[in-house]
Design a protein around this motif. Sequence first.
Motif, PDB file in Angstrom:
ATOM      1  N   TYR A   1      21.534  54.644  29.047  1.00 53.91           N
ATOM      2  CA  TYR A   1      22.769  55.273  28.475  1.00 53.91           C
ATOM      3  C   TYR A   1      23.555  54.083  27.887  1.00 53.91           C
ATOM      4  O   TYR A   1      24.221  53.986  26.746  1.00 53.91           O
ATOM      5  N   VAL A   2      23.513  52.792  28.536  1.00 51.24           N
ATOM      6  CA  VAL A   2      24.414  51.561  28.032  1.00 51.24           C
ATOM      7  C   VAL A   2      23.967  51.269  26.701  1.00 51.24           C
ATOM      8  O   VAL A   2      24.768  50.987  25.911  1.00 51.24           O
ATOM      9  N   THR A   3      22.567  51.060  26.572  1.00 52.75           N
ATOM     10  CA  THR A   3      22.384  50.552  25.407  1.00 52.75           C
ATOM     11  C   THR A   3      22.500  51.485  24.147  1.00 52.75           C
ATOM     12  O   THR A   3      22.577  50.932  23.097  1.00 52.75           O
ATOM     13  N   ALA A   4      22.621  52.755  24.576  1.00 58.91           N
ATOM     14  CA  ALA A   4      23.133  53.728  23.361  1.00 58.91           C
ATOM     15  C   ALA A   4      24.491  53.450  23.090  1.00 58.91           C
ATOM     16  O   ALA A   4      25.022  54.396  21.901  1.00 58.91           O
ATOM     17  N   ALA A   5      25.177  52.864  23.746  1.00 57.92           N
ATOM     18  CA  ALA A   5      26.770  52.775  23.674  1.00 57.92           C
ATOM     19  C   ALA A   5      27.109  51.716  22.833  1.00 57.92           C
ATOM     20  O   ALA A   5      26.489  50.677  22.506  1.00 57.92           O
ATOM     21  N   ASP A   6      28.537  51.764  21.888  1.00 61.11           N
ATOM     22  CA  ASP A   6      29.211  50.850  21.349  1.00 61.11           C
ATOM     23  C   ASP A   6      30.140  50.246  21.975  1.00 61.11           C
ATOM     24  O   ASP A   6      30.527  49.012  21.693  1.00 61.11           O
ATOM     25  N   ALA A   7      30.374  50.502  23.066  1.00 59.34           N
ATOM     26  CA  ALA A   7      31.350  49.812  24.077  1.00 59.34           C
ATOM     27  C   ALA A   7      31.242  50.429  25.477  1.00 59.34           C
ATOM     28  O   ALA A   7      30.769  51.484  25.557  1.00 59.34           O
ATOM     29  N   VAL A   8      31.439  49.575  26.423  1.00 57.17           N
ATOM     30  CA  VAL A   8      31.291  49.834  27.961  1.00 57.17           C
ATOM     31  C   VAL A   8      32.523  49.658  28.854  1.00 57.17           C
ATOM     32  O   VAL A   8      33.176  48.517  28.509  1.00 57.17           O
ATOM     33  N   VAL A   9      32.699  50.407  29.718  1.00 60.57           N
ATOM     34  CA  VAL A   9      33.824  50.254  30.546  1.00 60.57           C
ATOM     35  C   VAL A   9      33.413  50.423  31.982  1.00 60.57           C
ATOM     36  O   VAL A   9      32.998  51.648  32.368  1.00 60.57           O
ATOM     37  N   ASP A  10      33.582  49.636  32.928  1.00 62.89           N
ATOM     38  CA  ASP A  10      33.034  49.737  34.176  1.00 62.89           C
ATOM     39  C   ASP A  10      34.042  49.685  35.166  1.00 62.89           C
ATOM     40  O   ASP A  10      34.683  48.440  35.329  1.00 62.89           O
ATOM     41  N   LEU A  11      34.324  50.585  35.696  1.00 62.59           N
ATOM     42  CA  LEU A  11      35.426  50.903  36.544  1.00 62.59           C
ATOM     43  C   LEU A  11      35.447  50.492  37.860  1.00 62.59           C
ATOM     44  O   LEU A  11      34.280  50.894  38.574  1.00 62.59           O
ATOM     45  N   HIS A  12      36.148  49.246  38.353  1.00 56.35           N
ATOM     46  CA  HIS A  12      35.988  48.963  39.845  1.00 56.35           C
ATOM     47  C   HIS A  12      37.758  49.229  40.208  1.00 56.35           C
ATOM     48  O   HIS A  12      38.687  49.348  39.603  1.00 56.35           O
ATOM     49  N   THR A  13      37.697  48.847  41.538  1.00 52.18           N
ATOM     50  CA  THR A  13      38.916  48.681  42.351  1.00 52.18           C
ATOM     51  C   THR A  13      38.772  47.639  43.397  1.00 52.18           C
ATOM     52  O   THR A  13      37.732  47.181  43.928  1.00 52.18           O
ATOM     53  N   GLY A  14      39.952  46.869  43.480  1.00 50.12           N
ATOM     54  CA  GLY A  14      39.834  45.584  44.231  1.00 50.12           C
ATOM     55  C   GLY A  14      40.524  46.068  45.478  1.00 50.12           C
ATOM     56  O   GLY A  14      40.614  47.233  46.233  1.00 50.12           O
ATOM     57  N   SER A  15      41.119  44.896  46.133  1.00 55.31           N
ATOM     58  CA  SER A  15      41.787  45.195  47.584  1.00 55.31           C
ATOM     59  C   SER A  15      42.886  45.803  47.666  1.00 55.31           C
ATOM     60  O   SER A  15      43.629  45.859  46.299  1.00 55.31           O
ATOM     61  N   PRO A  16      43.648  46.300  48.788  1.00 56.46           N
ATOM     62  CA  PRO A  16      45.032  46.825  48.504  1.00 56.46           C
ATOM     63  C   PRO A  16      46.037  45.806  47.946  1.00 56.46           C
ATOM     64  O   PRO A  16      46.812  46.531  47.208  1.00 56.46           O
ATOM     65  N   ASP A  17      46.159  44.741  48.181  1.00 56.01           N
ATOM     66  CA  ASP A  17      46.998  43.832  47.557  1.00 56.01           C
ATOM     67  C   ASP A  17      46.402  42.976  46.566  1.00 56.01           C
ATOM     68  O   ASP A  17      46.301  41.924  46.658  1.00 56.01           O
ATOM     69  N   MET A  18      46.496  43.626  45.377  1.00 55.80           N
ATOM     70  CA  MET A  18      45.988  42.943  44.136  1.00 55.80           C
ATOM     71  C   MET A  18      46.560  43.449  43.029  1.00 55.80           C
ATOM     72  O   MET A  18      46.775  44.573  42.880  1.00 55.80           O
ATOM     73  N   LEU A  19      46.856  42.629  41.895  1.00 47.23           N
ATOM     74  CA  LEU A  19      47.511  43.164  40.802  1.00 47.23           C
ATOM     75  C   LEU A  19      46.447  43.582  40.020  1.00 47.23           C
ATOM     76  O   LEU A  19      45.435  43.257  39.758  1.00 47.23           O
ATOM     77  N   PRO A  20      46.607  45.031  39.327  1.00 48.38           N
ATOM     78  CA  PRO A  20      45.602  45.802  38.707  1.00 48.38           C
ATOM     79  C   PRO A  20      45.271  44.719  37.371  1.00 48.38           C
ATOM     80  O   PRO A  20      46.264  44.214  36.725  1.00 48.38           O
ATOM     81  N   HIS A  21      44.257  44.531  36.936  1.00 43.31           N
ATOM     82  CA  HIS A  21      43.785  43.882  35.796  1.00 43.31           C
ATOM     83  C   HIS A  21      42.637  44.173  35.175  1.00 43.31           C
ATOM     84  O   HIS A  21      41.831  44.892  35.483  1.00 43.31           O
ATOM     85  N   VAL A  22      42.383  43.692  33.924  1.00 41.39           N
ATOM     86  CA  VAL A  22      41.096  43.909  33.323  1.00 41.39           C
ATOM     87  C   VAL A  22      40.321  42.481  32.931  1.00 41.39           C
ATOM     88  O   VAL A  22      40.943  41.816  32.582  1.00 41.39           O
ATOM     89  N   VAL A  23      39.065  42.376  33.356  1.00 43.61           N
ATOM     90  CA  VAL A  23      38.408  41.438  32.992  1.00 43.61           C
ATOM     91  C   VAL A  23      37.377  41.493  31.753  1.00 43.61           C
ATOM     92  O   VAL A  23      37.014  42.613  31.742  1.00 43.61           O
ATOM     93  N   TYR A  24      37.409  40.605  31.056  1.00 42.95           N
ATOM     94  CA  TYR A  24      36.590  40.364  29.718  1.00 42.95           C
ATOM     95  C   TYR A  24      36.076  39.213  29.710  1.00 42.95           C
ATOM     96  O   TYR A  24      36.439  38.276  30.361  1.00 42.95           O
ATOM     97  N   ARG A  25      35.133  38.961  28.779  1.00 42.56           N
ATOM     98  CA  ARG A  25      34.405  37.656  28.710  1.00 42.56           C
ATOM     99  C   ARG A  25      34.900  36.827  27.696  1.00 42.56           C
ATOM    100  O   ARG A  25      35.668  37.091  26.437  1.00 42.56           O
ATOM    101  N   GLU A  26      35.537  35.696  28.075  1.00 46.37           N
ATOM    102  CA  GLU A  26      36.261  34.815  27.421  1.00 46.37           C
ATOM    103  C   GLU A  26      35.662  34.540  25.954  1.00 46.37           C
ATOM    104  O   GLU A  26      34.449  34.183  26.067  1.00 46.37           O
ATOM    105  N   GLY A  27      36.481  34.384  24.894  1.00 45.54           N
ATOM    106  CA  GLY A  27      35.898  34.060  23.474  1.00 45.54           C
ATOM    107  C   GLY A  27      35.203  35.305  22.808  1.00 45.54           C
ATOM    108  O   GLY A  27      35.000  35.359  21.781  1.00 45.54           O
ATOM    109  N   ASP A  28      35.088  36.495  23.666  1.00 43.18           N
ATOM    110  CA  ASP A  28      34.511  37.796  22.856  1.00 43.18           C
ATOM    111  C   ASP A  28      35.826  38.789  22.613  1.00 43.18           C
ATOM    112  O   ASP A  28      36.492  39.226  23.179  1.00 43.18           O
ATOM    113  N   GLU A  29      35.904  38.404  21.184  1.00 46.87           N
ATOM    114  CA  GLU A  29      37.254  39.046  20.757  1.00 46.87           C
ATOM    115  C   GLU A  29      37.203  40.673  20.722  1.00 46.87           C
ATOM    116  O   GLU A  29      37.929  41.251  21.171  1.00 46.87           O
TER     117      GLU A  29
END
Length: 323
Positions: free
Chosen positions: A123-151
């Motif tokens: 399914y991934v290879t048929a897509a134009d964009a991917v969102v992989d939802l994760h959650t962290g520890s209770p005491d963590m700022l919500p954030h989004v990780v992306y590849r540096e330099g990938d606009e």
Amino acid sequence: MTDGAHTAERVTLARLPSGVALTTTVHTYRGAEPGPTLYVQAAQHGREINGTEVLRRFHERLPLESLSGTVIAVPVANPLTFDRVSYTTPEQLDSVHPNMNRIWPGDAEGSLHQRLAARLWEYVTAADAVVDLHTGSPDMLPHVVYREGDERSRGLAAAFGTDLLLAEGAGEDAPDEWHRRGFEGKLRVAAAEAGIPSITPELAHNKQILEDVVETGVTGLLAVCRSLELLPGAVPERDQRIARNHLGQVSADAAGLFRPTPGLAVGDEIAEGEPIGTVYDPTTYDALQEARTERGGLLYALTREATVTAGDQLASVAIPAER
Ligand SMILES: [Zn+2]
């Protein structure tokens, strides 16, 4: 003109030792008009259930009649860890690759996790964009990780809309630790490597459904759909902090009880060498470690689970980056 359509398909991911089929449900939302395809999944780390709840509410709120293109959503990417409310899978089921998010794009003839990933990768290879939802520890700022330099990935991250974005160096730009820990096998990294822009939202908390966290996820996903023109409407301009996701977090040198420095909280800017807490021997009261950050930056995670063993992560600090 049609109104668009939703289908839910039961898909076999792999076969368990007993012969029982390991299955999950794949939702497909097909718009009335043509457009791009977005792949989104949750709970490859099964205790990270806020992403699963995000997808249930996304299902309720997605205006199918306005959709141009396709959204494919997998609320439980890894039933093995979901059922165990765990992060990894026990060695009885995958003795080679306990962490599913280290083996993408998977292998249809490999270990159990590799087979799960390989099936979903179709399914991934048929897509134009991917969102992989994760959650962290209770005491963590919500954030989004992306590849540096990938606009294009940075654009998706900005659209998702958390206050903090973390740029992670990959491949030759990554430190040794990144390679040592097998980070090239993350879904986000493998997808970007295959030319598909991808992001990992890290919503705070796991094991519990938290309303504000889920709302952040649903509005974030809908905004990603707008940024891809799957849905009409503009993505609001936001004032977001961008930081470099440096590895080499602050970790425990000794086992014991960890007491964070009183008053310290996620979101604080901290200086190089600043103490973040103390690891004590609970029986002798000896201070075993004054934990300090090697680098100044933004404290975005701080463990509140006090019983630690050597090597456990105590805190995460991101280095502010230029836009
Ligand atoms: Zn995770």
